[in-house]
Design an enzyme around this catalytic site. Structure first.
Site, PDB file in Angstrom:
ATOM      1  N   LYS A  53      28.553  -2.106  -0.693  1.00  0.00           N
ATOM      2  CA  LYS A  53      28.016  -3.140   0.192  1.00  0.00           C
ATOM      3  C   LYS A  53      28.999  -3.466   1.319  1.00  0.00           C
ATOM      4  O   LYS A  53      30.179  -3.096   1.255  1.00  0.00           O
ATOM      5  CB  LYS A  53      27.700  -4.390  -0.637  1.00  0.00           C
ATOM      6  CG  LYS A  53      26.625  -4.140  -1.711  1.00  0.00           C
ATOM      7  CD  LYS A  53      26.242  -5.434  -2.411  1.00  0.00           C
ATOM      8  CE  LYS A  53      25.148  -5.201  -3.431  1.00  0.00           C
ATOM      9  NZ  LYS A  53      24.656  -6.454  -4.032  1.00  0.00           N
ATOM     10  N   TYR A  86      14.965  -4.331  -1.014  1.00  0.00           N
ATOM     11  CA  TYR A  86      15.049  -5.384  -2.035  1.00  0.00           C
ATOM     12  C   TYR A  86      13.707  -6.122  -2.194  1.00  0.00           C
ATOM     13  O   TYR A  86      13.712  -7.279  -2.635  1.00  0.00           O
ATOM     14  CB  TYR A  86      16.131  -6.391  -1.667  1.00  0.00           C
ATOM     15  CG  TYR A  86      17.554  -5.973  -2.023  1.00  0.00           C
ATOM     16  CD1 TYR A  86      17.909  -5.653  -3.328  1.00  0.00           C
ATOM     17  CD2 TYR A  86      18.547  -5.937  -1.051  1.00  0.00           C
ATOM     18  CE1 TYR A  86      19.216  -5.300  -3.660  1.00  0.00           C
ATOM     19  CE2 TYR A  86      19.861  -5.589  -1.369  1.00  0.00           C
ATOM     20  CZ  TYR A  86      20.184  -5.269  -2.683  1.00  0.00           C
ATOM     21  OH  TYR A  86      21.472  -4.930  -3.004  1.00  0.00           O
ATOM     22  N   PHE A  89      17.617 -16.461  -3.329  1.00  0.00           N
ATOM     23  CA  PHE A  89      18.728 -15.778  -2.662  1.00  0.00           C
ATOM     24  C   PHE A  89      18.283 -14.653  -1.725  1.00  0.00           C
ATOM     25  O   PHE A  89      19.130 -14.009  -1.097  1.00  0.00           O
ATOM     26  CB  PHE A  89      19.716 -15.228  -3.702  1.00  0.00           C
ATOM     27  CG  PHE A  89      19.099 -14.263  -4.693  1.00  0.00           C
ATOM     28  CD1 PHE A  89      18.953 -12.915  -4.396  1.00  0.00           C
ATOM     29  CD2 PHE A  89      18.673 -14.705  -5.943  1.00  0.00           C
ATOM     30  CE1 PHE A  89      18.395 -12.028  -5.307  1.00  0.00           C
ATOM     31  CE2 PHE A  89      18.112 -13.818  -6.866  1.00  0.00           C
ATOM     32  CZ  PHE A  89      17.980 -12.477  -6.545  1.00  0.00           C
ATOM     33  N   ARG A 107      26.015   1.465 -14.059  1.00  0.00           N
ATOM     34  CA  ARG A 107      25.927   0.011 -14.268  1.00  0.00           C
ATOM     35  C   ARG A 107      27.110  -0.500 -15.090  1.00  0.00           C
ATOM     36  O   ARG A 107      27.608  -1.602 -14.853  1.00  0.00           O
ATOM     37  CB  ARG A 107      24.593  -0.352 -14.925  1.00  0.00           C
ATOM     38  CG  ARG A 107      23.425  -0.159 -13.958  1.00  0.00           C
ATOM     39  CD  ARG A 107      22.089  -0.554 -14.538  1.00  0.00           C
ATOM     40  NE  ARG A 107      21.960  -1.993 -14.685  1.00  0.00           N
ATOM     41  CZ  ARG A 107      21.725  -2.841 -13.680  1.00  0.00           C
ATOM     42  NH1 ARG A 107      21.627  -2.384 -12.431  1.00  0.00           N
ATOM     43  NH2 ARG A 107      21.611  -4.122 -13.888  1.00  0.00           N
ATOM     44  N   THR A 161      26.480  -8.491 -12.517  1.00  0.00           N
ATOM     45  CA  THR A 161      26.157  -8.850 -11.125  1.00  0.00           C
ATOM     46  C   THR A 161      27.130  -9.870 -10.558  1.00  0.00           C
ATOM     47  O   THR A 161      27.574  -9.755  -9.410  1.00  0.00           O
ATOM     48  CB  THR A 161      24.715  -9.421 -11.063  1.00  0.00           C
ATOM     49  OG1 THR A 161      23.825  -8.471 -11.654  1.00  0.00           O
ATOM     50  CG2 THR A 161      24.290  -9.691  -9.635  1.00  0.00           C
ATOM     51  N   ARG A 205      33.015  -4.604  -9.941  1.00  0.00           N
ATOM     52  CA  ARG A 205      32.703  -5.942  -9.425  1.00  0.00           C
ATOM     53  C   ARG A 205      33.784  -6.954  -9.801  1.00  0.00           C
ATOM     54  O   ARG A 205      34.071  -7.870  -9.029  1.00  0.00           O
ATOM     55  CB  ARG A 205      31.326  -6.380  -9.916  1.00  0.00           C
ATOM     56  CG  ARG A 205      30.207  -5.700  -9.124  1.00  0.00           C
ATOM     57  CD  ARG A 205      28.882  -5.892  -9.783  1.00  0.00           C
ATOM     58  NE  ARG A 205      27.774  -5.543  -8.901  1.00  0.00           N
ATOM     59  CZ  ARG A 205      26.529  -5.335  -9.340  1.00  0.00           C
ATOM     60  NH1 ARG A 205      26.261  -5.448 -10.621  1.00  0.00           N
ATOM     61  NH2 ARG A 205      25.571  -5.021  -8.499  1.00  0.00           N
ATOM     62  N   ASN A 237      29.159  -8.773  -3.977  1.00  0.00           N
ATOM     63  CA  ASN A 237      29.616  -8.190  -5.242  1.00  0.00           C
ATOM     64  C   ASN A 237      29.920  -6.697  -5.139  1.00  0.00           C
ATOM     65  O   ASN A 237      29.858  -5.969  -6.129  1.00  0.00           O
ATOM     66  CB  ASN A 237      28.622  -8.510  -6.368  1.00  0.00           C
ATOM     67  CG  ASN A 237      27.241  -7.921  -6.126  1.00  0.00           C
ATOM     68  OD1 ASN A 237      26.980  -7.357  -5.062  1.00  0.00           O
ATOM     69  ND2 ASN A 237      26.364  -8.045  -7.103  1.00  0.00           N
ATOM     70  N   HIS A 270      26.030  -1.863  -5.511  1.00  0.00           N
ATOM     71  CA  HIS A 270      24.672  -1.954  -6.066  1.00  0.00           C
ATOM     72  C   HIS A 270      24.396  -0.706  -6.891  1.00  0.00           C
ATOM     73  O   HIS A 270      24.922   0.361  -6.590  1.00  0.00           O
ATOM     74  CB  HIS A 270      23.634  -2.050  -4.935  1.00  0.00           C
ATOM     75  CG  HIS A 270      22.230  -1.869  -5.410  1.00  0.00           C
ATOM     76  ND1 HIS A 270      21.506  -2.895  -5.972  1.00  0.00           N
ATOM     77  CD2 HIS A 270      21.436  -0.759  -5.474  1.00  0.00           C
ATOM     78  CE1 HIS A 270      20.313  -2.438  -6.341  1.00  0.00           C
ATOM     79  NE2 HIS A 270      20.251  -1.145  -6.037  1.00  0.00           N
ATOM     80  N   GLU A 291      14.459   3.744  -5.117  1.00  0.00           N
ATOM     81  CA  GLU A 291      15.646   3.508  -4.284  1.00  0.00           C
ATOM     82  C   GLU A 291      16.215   4.809  -3.721  1.00  0.00           C
ATOM     83  O   GLU A 291      16.673   4.846  -2.568  1.00  0.00           O
ATOM     84  CB  GLU A 291      16.705   2.761  -5.094  1.00  0.00           C
ATOM     85  CG  GLU A 291      16.269   1.342  -5.437  1.00  0.00           C
ATOM     86  CD  GLU A 291      17.317   0.520  -6.134  1.00  0.00           C
ATOM     87  OE1 GLU A 291      17.130  -0.704  -6.238  1.00  0.00           O
ATOM     88  OE2 GLU A 291      18.352   1.084  -6.576  1.00  0.00           O
TER      89      GLU A 291
END
Ligand code: CMP
Length: 145
Positions: A12, A52, A60, A88, A94, A105, A115, A118, A129
């Protein structure tokens, strides 16, 4: 052992700004996740909203879309056994404050919005995605020796 699969990973804008692209890619390869597609782009807000869309209507959502379109990000196709779950686990929870020590993270995130990374959360999400950012001819094949 889980079958080889693909997942979508993103670094990100906060990860780019912090100068930790290399650190994050090192964690990916150290976890035996092979990068078979990669691109850097500065997403438009409309592109983020589409990506998203599953979060549309959540409190959010608007802030998330503004943040994700505030600067460049990197999208990657990761391939490996159980790639979705593996990535993950490497990312951590998250919320960086709740992420296990040593996860991406925990080490590089700032808060639940900023964070650092993704990852797709299921095979169905990964399919959507991956196709959102990559055409089939942008995904490569190679062997590690
Ligand atoms: P990500 O895995 O990219 O998926 C959706 C993102 O929404 C999530 O990471 C967070 O960065 C962001 N987000 C912002 N606020 C929240 C929140 N309160 N709960 C969950 N996700 C949030």
């Amino acid at each position: 052992m889980a079958a080889a699969e693909r997942t979508l990973a993103m670094i990100k804008p906060d990860g780019i700004e912090k100068g930790v692209i290399g650190d994050i890619i090192k964690r990916i390869e150290d976890a035996s996740l092979k990068i078979v597609g990669i691109k850097m782009h500065h997403l438009k807000k409309s592109q983020v909203e589409g990506f998203y869309a599953v979060h549309k209507g959540k409190p959010f959502f608007n802030a998330l879309c503004a943040f994700m379109s505030s600067g460049p990000s990197i999208a990657m196709v990761l391939e490996g056994d159980g790639a979705i779950a593996n990535w993950r686990e490497v990312m951590g929870a998250t919320d960086p404050d709740k992420a296990a020590p040593g996860t991406v993270r925990s080490d590089f995130g700032t808060n639940v919005e900023r964070n650092a990374v993704h990852g797709s959360d299921s095979p169905e999400t990964a399919k959507f995605e991956l196709s959102y950012f990559f055409d089939d001819n942008e995904i490569v094949t190679y062997e590690w020796v």
